[in-house]
Design a protein around this motif. Structure first.
Motif, PDB file in Angstrom:
ATOM      1  N   HIS A  95       2.816  -3.037  -9.139  1.00 38.67           N
ATOM      2  CA  HIS A  95       2.384  -2.659  -7.787  1.00 38.67           C
ATOM      3  C   HIS A  95       2.467  -3.836  -6.813  1.00 38.67           C
ATOM      4  O   HIS A  95       2.689  -3.653  -5.623  1.00 38.67           O
ATOM      5  N   TYR A  96       2.282  -5.051  -7.341  1.00 42.29           N
ATOM      6  CA  TYR A  96       2.446  -6.251  -6.513  1.00 42.29           C
ATOM      7  C   TYR A  96       3.905  -6.374  -6.083  1.00 42.29           C
ATOM      8  O   TYR A  96       4.210  -6.754  -4.960  1.00 42.29           O
ATOM      9  N   GLU A  97       4.805  -6.018  -6.982  1.00 41.93           N
ATOM     10  CA  GLU A  97       6.230  -6.220  -6.714  1.00 41.93           C
ATOM     11  C   GLU A  97       6.913  -5.019  -6.062  1.00 41.93           C
ATOM     12  O   GLU A  97       7.982  -5.162  -5.478  1.00 41.93           O
ATOM     13  N   THR A  98       6.327  -3.830  -6.195  1.00 42.65           N
ATOM     14  CA  THR A  98       7.016  -2.660  -5.625  1.00 42.65           C
ATOM     15  C   THR A  98       6.147  -1.886  -4.623  1.00 42.65           C
ATOM     16  O   THR A  98       6.465  -1.837  -3.439  1.00 42.65           O
ATOM     17  N   THR A  99       5.045  -1.333  -5.056  1.00 43.24           N
ATOM     18  CA  THR A  99       4.232  -0.488  -4.172  1.00 43.24           C
ATOM     19  C   THR A  99       3.781  -1.242  -2.917  1.00 43.24           C
ATOM     20  O   THR A  99       3.898  -0.725  -1.791  1.00 43.24           O
ATOM     21  N   GLY A 100       3.288  -2.452  -3.117  1.00 44.67           N
ATOM     22  CA  GLY A 100       2.802  -3.258  -1.988  1.00 44.67           C
ATOM     23  C   GLY A 100       3.918  -3.546  -0.988  1.00 44.67           C
ATOM     24  O   GLY A 100       3.790  -3.231   0.215  1.00 44.67           O
ATOM     25  N   PRO A 101       5.034  -4.141  -1.434  1.00 47.92           N
ATOM     26  CA  PRO A 101       6.132  -4.417  -0.498  1.00 47.92           C
ATOM     27  C   PRO A 101       6.677  -3.156   0.187  1.00 47.92           C
ATOM     28  O   PRO A 101       7.024  -3.200   1.370  1.00 47.92           O
ATOM     29  N   GLU A 102       6.744  -2.056  -0.537  1.00 50.00           N
ATOM     30  CA  GLU A 102       7.227  -0.811   0.091  1.00 50.00           C
ATOM     31  C   GLU A 102       6.298  -0.406   1.231  1.00 50.00           C
ATOM     32  O   GLU A 102       6.752  -0.001   2.320  1.00 50.00           O
ATOM     33  N   THR A 152      -3.094  -0.256  -9.558  1.00 53.85           N
ATOM     34  CA  THR A 152      -2.537  -0.014  -8.223  1.00 53.85           C
ATOM     35  C   THR A 152      -3.271  -0.850  -7.176  1.00 53.85           C
ATOM     36  O   THR A 152      -2.652  -1.524  -6.338  1.00 53.85           O
ATOM     37  N   LEU A 153      -4.604  -0.791  -7.225  1.00 53.35           N
ATOM     38  CA  LEU A 153      -5.396  -1.499  -6.217  1.00 53.35           C
ATOM     39  C   LEU A 153      -5.270  -3.009  -6.359  1.00 53.35           C
ATOM     40  O   LEU A 153      -5.169  -3.724  -5.360  1.00 53.35           O
ATOM     41  N   MET A 154      -5.286  -3.509  -7.587  1.00 51.89           N
ATOM     42  CA  MET A 154      -5.197  -4.955  -7.779  1.00 51.89           C
ATOM     43  C   MET A 154      -3.829  -5.473  -7.335  1.00 51.89           C
ATOM     44  O   MET A 154      -3.720  -6.453  -6.607  1.00 51.89           O
ATOM     45  N   GLY A 155      -2.763  -4.792  -7.782  1.00 48.83           N
ATOM     46  CA  GLY A 155      -1.416  -5.284  -7.500  1.00 48.83           C
ATOM     47  C   GLY A 155      -1.024  -5.119  -6.045  1.00 48.83           C
ATOM     48  O   GLY A 155      -0.720  -6.108  -5.349  1.00 48.83           O
ATOM     49  N   ALA A 156      -1.050  -3.890  -5.545  1.00 51.39           N
ATOM     50  CA  ALA A 156      -0.676  -3.662  -4.150  1.00 51.39           C
ATOM     51  C   ALA A 156      -1.690  -4.333  -3.229  1.00 51.39           C
ATOM     52  O   ALA A 156      -1.325  -4.884  -2.186  1.00 51.39           O
ATOM     53  N   GLY A 157      -2.963  -4.302  -3.627  1.00 51.18           N
ATOM     54  CA  GLY A 157      -4.022  -4.910  -2.815  1.00 51.18           C
ATOM     55  C   GLY A 157      -3.786  -6.401  -2.613  1.00 51.18           C
ATOM     56  O   GLY A 157      -3.872  -6.909  -1.493  1.00 51.18           O
TER      57      GLY A 157
END
Lengths: 315, 90
Positions: A153-160, A180-185
């Motif tokens: 999620h840090y590498e995909t969901t967040g940047p998207e 999800t929350l940790m990575g995209a967050g």
């Protein structure tokens, strides 16, 4: 869009505006449609990332057996990836999950070990750890503590999200493994230090909290409270009400966990409106409603749907 | 200040099986003190020397108090407090 294989198509989901549910032109809601993933849930990202990391680490070989405690979606995603890559999958899944989850897991070739409904996913984790100890040659990716889950999620969901919504002020997602929350967050916080990161946590029926003692409580190893700015508990009535509202007003057919997330997102929207702030609030639609049709979540009154979900792991 | 406190199954041995009890106080800390006076032993299950126990979540009107002011979170009349053990999802 063309991809070399199904696995290459994971990620890159649409972000759609919600013109009817957004409370004003300055306070806008945006839904990230993770149901548009190969197995229909956000878990495809984490499952693919965890398996690829295990391959890099040399833990997997052709025919290797994966083992995972899951209430459904992660297992379904792992089963799909495992099938493509030639691995076996054993899922420990609580018995109080929807019939469709069992059917989908079996269709993708997974073996299911049911765990007791009492204690919900905690019990599945406990049973999986026992099975792992008895089968040391099996590989438990362990979504609750696997850094590759959050990293996906840090590498995909967040940047998207940032690319599609540079003005993002709030990110709202469900709290399960917390990946999800940790990575995209974390990604979004680095780019937008003022961003609000809000967790919507499903509040299940009493059966699920039926621990024998409090030391059996569970906080995922991935969880870092400092990433969040707020955390809300959402019960099945609000989850189903919002899920239906999403369908009625915006045409989006989502599962109950997405209803719970929308509930928290609308709370944030109300606060922004009250405080006269403009806001771009993005939230995750974790999966579509297909897997929950048999639960009664879409039929009858809200009360009957709430009753139908009581004791189920609906998120 | 009377508030409603929802008690999880695992702590109902302290409340004679009651799911919902009332308590008084203007902050969560005071509410827990009041709970302890009515249901002796319960505070020790909720708190340790560092504050709320790791596997205990407390919600004020559905918001996790750790993101409000923790034990110092102000509590108003007719607020609802829910206590739940931490469980896994996913």
């Amino acid at each position: 869009m063309r991809f070399d294989s199904l696995l290459d198509s994971v990620g890159g989901t649409p972000l759609v505006g919600l013109p009817r549910l957004s409370p004003s032109p300055e306070v806008r809601l945006w839904a990230k449609l993770e149901d548009r993933s190969p197995t229909g849930s956000v878990k495809d990202r984490a499952a693919l990332a965890m398996i690829e990391q295990a391959e890099k680490d040399g833990l997997l070989y052709p025919g290797a057996t994966l083992l995972e405690p899951t209430s459904g979606n992660t297992g379904i995603s792992l089963a799909m990836v495992a099938r493509q890559r030639g691995y076996q999958l054993v899922c420990v899944m609580p018995e109080n999950t929807s019939a469709e989850r069992t059917q989908l897991l079996q269709a993708w070739g997974a073996t299911i070990v049911p765990s007791s409904a009492v204690g919900g996913s905690n019990e599945a984790v406990r049973v999986a750890k026992e099975i792992a100890a008895a089968n040391p040659e099996w590989v438990m990716l362990y979504q609750y503590g696997n850094e590759a889950n959050a990293r996906a999620h840090y590498e995909t969901t967040g940047p998207e999200l940032l690319a599609d919504l540079p003005t993002i002020t709030h990110f709202v997602a469900g709290l399960g493994t917390t990946g999800t929350l940790m990575g995209a967050g974390r990604f979004l916080r680095e780019a937008r230090p003022e961003i609000r990161i809000i967790a919507a946590e499903p509040r299940y029926g009493e059966l699920v909290y039926g621990l024998r003692n409090l030391s059996e409580g569970f906080v995922p190893e991935l969880y870092d409270e400092s990433v969040l700015t707020g955390r809300f508990s959402v019960g099945p009535l609000d989850a189903v009400r919002r899920m239906r509202q999403l369908m009625d007003e915006e045409g989006i057919f989502a599962g109950p966990s997405s209803g719970a997330i929308l509930h928290a997102a609308l709370g944030a929207a109300r606060t922004a409106l009250r405080d006269g702030e403009s806001a771009d609030i993005a939230f995750i639609v974790c999966d579509g409603g297909w897997k929950y049709l048999s639960t009664g979540a879409y039929d009858g009154t809200l009360d009957s749907a709430e009753e139908a979900l009581d004791g189920q792991l609906w998120a | 200040m009377a508030v409603e406190v929802r008690i999880p199954t695992i702590l109902r041995t302290y409340t004679a099986g009651e799911k919902v009890v009332s308590a008084e106080g203007d902050s969560l800390a005071v509410v827990i003190q009041d709970l302890e006076s009515r249901h002796p032993g319960i505070a020790d299950r909720l708190l340790d020397e560092s504050g709320l126990r790791r596997f205990i979540n407390v919600y004020l009107n559905d918001e996790d108090v750790r993101f409000l002011e923790g034990l110092q979170t102000p509590v108003a009349d007719a607020d609802s407090i829910t206590i739940l053990p931490a469980v896994a999802g996913g």
